[in-house]
Design an enzyme around this catalytic site. Structure first.
Site, PDB file in Angstrom:
ATOM      1  N   LEU A 238     -30.600  47.744  10.000  1.00 16.46           N
ATOM      2  CA  LEU A 238     -30.021  47.867   8.679  1.00 16.46           C
ATOM      3  C   LEU A 238     -30.326  49.274   8.174  1.00 16.46           C
ATOM      4  CD1 LEU A 238     -31.023  44.493   6.924  1.00 16.46           C
ATOM      5  CD2 LEU A 238     -28.804  45.100   7.899  1.00 16.46           C
ATOM      6  N   ASP A 239     -29.385  49.863   7.440  1.00 21.29           N
ATOM      7  CA  ASP A 239     -29.649  51.159   6.841  1.00 21.29           C
ATOM      8  C   ASP A 239     -30.880  51.069   5.956  1.00 21.29           C
ATOM      9  OD1 ASP A 239     -27.391  52.098   8.076  1.00 21.29           O
ATOM     10  OD2 ASP A 239     -26.109  51.943   6.310  1.00 21.29           O
ATOM     11  N   ARG A 240     -31.557  52.188   5.812  1.00 23.99           N
ATOM     12  CA  ARG A 240     -32.796  52.189   5.035  1.00 23.99           C
ATOM     13  C   ARG A 240     -32.581  51.674   3.615  1.00 23.99           C
ATOM     14  NH1 ARG A 240     -35.363  56.036   1.812  1.00 23.99           N
ATOM     15  NH2 ARG A 240     -33.755  57.578   2.251  1.00 23.99           N
ATOM     16  N   LEU A 241     -31.468  52.035   2.993  1.00 26.76           N
ATOM     17  CA  LEU A 241     -31.221  51.636   1.609  1.00 26.76           C
ATOM     18  C   LEU A 241     -30.592  50.250   1.498  1.00 26.76           C
ATOM     19  CD1 LEU A 241     -29.882  55.010   0.138  1.00 26.76           C
ATOM     20  CD2 LEU A 241     -32.211  54.084   0.069  1.00 26.76           C
ATOM     21  N   THR A 242     -30.298  49.614   2.636  1.00 27.85           N
ATOM     22  CA  THR A 242     -29.682  48.281   2.643  1.00 27.85           C
ATOM     23  C   THR A 242     -30.769  47.215   2.725  1.00 27.85           C
ATOM     24  OG1 THR A 242     -27.734  49.172   3.766  1.00 27.85           O
ATOM     25  CG2 THR A 242     -28.023  46.788   3.809  1.00 27.85           C
TER      26      THR A 242
END
Length: 581
Positions: A282-286
């Protein structure tokens, strides 16, 4: 002569030859333990001169079986010899080496080093199965402040083998051309303090020329950005899979500036999980559902499901504007513009991908949208929403004005890739939010900010004493000065008897969401200041929790025989209001 006689016998009768050879071998193997009477008895049973062989002749025949046209192989003879004597081949006495020839030096090719020539050890084989362990987890510790999870600064070794393009260049040239985050004076001082090692030997002279297989080690004082302080919620742990609800802002595994502030390290340090296999990212901000396999067999099974596209993924997000009702499908190909920053855009030369969207609600300003990515490209949901003209509400990259007045709608940017990257970096640098691009400030910006802080701040008792009578770094008991060797510094900073400084104690605060996770009793390195560290000279404002959250959440993952899901976040509720957050 006897060998030729045996050859003639074999030519006349192969079956008789096999019997004769086997008996001769048996005779030779048992010769040392048989008595004279037994030997006489055997000879009387075979009175023919063709079968009476001397002991020395039979040993010669056994030692050179290839001279006899026999199906008995050399390996079989050696095995029989080992079985008869009770010795292994390795136990047999070896001939002494010729005088003047010592043992070949491993890695040096057996050649004597010429005057001034450096010995380069052979490269070590890496074990891909090695995972992070307690040795890595104990490098530093966490503390919580202002709703954020923070990592105490720590010393860390960056290791690498000499790149092909570095061969023939001096260390000074390599630092000047490829490691420009710091001035050359920094590396020269680091070398004098023993922080730069070449093949595990401290290097003081950076003019040394690099050769193939050289191993470099650079010890730095490492600072990690803070992340959201909410704990990781374990959804499933059945021994085969581990499913967690990942908070936004936390990377899955070590990358860039992040190491301890990652899901892998948090699970290892606080929950005792190790040897986890990542199934997806998952993306860091997700935020949202994140799967790990606990065993290699489960990992292979889940990887196959991903490749066969049998793993269904459902996301939810909040976008700018009123998203169209009904089902919207986007099939625009996506191209990676920058691997370093992680920027993508729609481009005909990109990879095929497909995403299905459906609006769930609209509050007059923003819409909650259900997202079903049917492929797994980097930033696929975010890029497709930007292309449709509805970027995620607080996306720091694809909602940026650097994409133009329409923020990249319809793939229209009006800039080259280089111009786009420059505009993105400058926008976030002006807002002091380069961490949202997973970028570290360049050395010039850091030094300028450090000088600014130095002229503005009041004198600090912890700053270096130029008289030389006081330590140059604020370290726990056992750390002497910045001129001490690296091993001494690291030993002092990891002393289990070291007491935490008052600065450390004052910074440790219990977050409202943290209860058992805040362990201030751990004997870990105290907060340190390093005279060579540029980050130690900076005063950075902490990001707010709101700035670290992007409104994109992995809601559900479903396979042929399993389904994992989380609760929808507060911002995905129909009556959510931005002003209330």
């Amino acid at each position: 002569m006897h060998v030729s006689v045996v050859g003639r016998v074999l030519g006349k009768c192969s079956s008789l030859c096999l019997l004769s050879v086997n008996i001769r071998l048996l005779y030779t193997l048992k010769h040392s333990v048989l008595s004279h009477n037994v030997n006489t008895s055997v000879n009387r049973r075979f009175p023919s001169p063709r079968c009476q062989q001397s002991s020395s002749t039979m040993e010669q025949a056994a030692a050179a079986p290839e001279e006899v046209n026999s199906p008995v192989s050399a390996q079989g003879v050696a095995a029989n010899e080992a079985a008869g004597t009770g010795k292994r081949k390795s136990d047999e006495p070896r001939e002494p080496e010729a005088s003047g020839r010592g043992k070949r030096r491993r890695g040096a090719g057996g050649k004597k080093l010429r005057p001034g020539e450096r010995y380069i050890p052979p490269p070590q084989k890496r074990n891909p199965g090695v995972s992070f362990c307690q040795e890595h987890y104990s490098e530093t510790s966490y503390y919580f402040e202002g709703g954020l999870r923070k990592v105490r600064p720590y010393f860390f070794d960056f290791k690498t083998y000499c790149k092909g393009r570095w061969v023939g260049k001096s260390l000074l040239e390599v630092f000047e051309t490829e490691f420009r985050a710091e001035p050359l004076e920094f590396y020269q001082r680091a070398a004098k303090e023993g922080r730069i090692r070449l093949n595990e030997t401290p290097v003081e002279d950076l003019s040394v020329v690099l050769r193939n297989n050289d191993h470099l080690r650079n010890t730095v004082h490492r600072h990690e950005p803070p992340v959201v302080g909410r704990p990781l919620e374990i959804l499933v742990d059945d021994g085969e899979v581990l499913v967690v609800d990942k908070p936004a802002s936390i990377p899955v595994h070590p990358c860039g500036r992040f190491r301890h502030n990652t899901v892998i390290f948090i699970l290892g340090k606080e929950r005792g999980f190790s040897e986890l296999h990542t199934v997806h990212r998952l993306d860091r901000l997700t935020s949202g559902v994140l799967l790990f396999a606990r065993t290699l067999e489960t990992s292979k099974k889940l990887d196959q499901l991903v490749r066969d596209r049998q793993l269904e993924k459902e996301y939810v997000c909040r976008v700018d504007g009123e998203f169209p009702e009904g089902e919207v499908t986007c099939e625009e190909p996506i191209l990676i513009v920058s691997f370093k920053i992680g920027i993508c855009r729609v481009d005909p030369k990109g990879k095929d991908c497909r995403t299905v969207f459906q609006r769930l609600s609209f509050n007059g300003k923003t819409s909650v949208v259900r997202c079903l990515p049917l492929t797994g490209r980097t930033h696929q949901i975010r890029v497709h929403l930007q292309y449709l003209g509805f970027p995620i509400f607080n996306d720091p990259i694809y909602g940026s004005s650097a994409w133009g007045p329409n923020r990249g709608k319809g793939g229209v940017v009006g800039k080259s890739d280089e111009e786009l990257l420059h505009a993105l970096v400058e926008e976030h640098r002006s807002q002091e939010s380069l961490h949202l691009l997973d970028m570290q400030d360049d050395g010039i910006a850091i030094r300028q900010q450090a000088e600014k802080n130095k002229t503005c701040e009041k004198p600090d008792l912890a700053e270096p004493d130029l008289s030389g009578d006081a330590p140059q770094t604020q370290m726990p008991t056992g750390c002497t000065s910045s001129s001490a060797t690296l091993d001494e510094v690291k030993q002092g900073c990891t002393d289990s008897n070291t007491n935490s400084s008052s600065l450390q104690e004052s910074q440790i605060q219990s977050n409202g969401n943290q209860t058992e996770e805040t362990d201030t009793s751990q004997k870990t390195p105290a907060v340190t200041r390093d005279s060579l560290c540029s980050e130690c000279k900076l005063v950075r404002p902490d990001p707010t929790e709101k700035e670290l959250i992007m409104y994109l959440h992995a809601l559900r993952y479903k396979g042929p025989d399993f389904e994992y899901s989380t609760r929808a976040p507060d911002w995905a509720k129909e009556d959510w209001d931005e002003e209330s957050t």
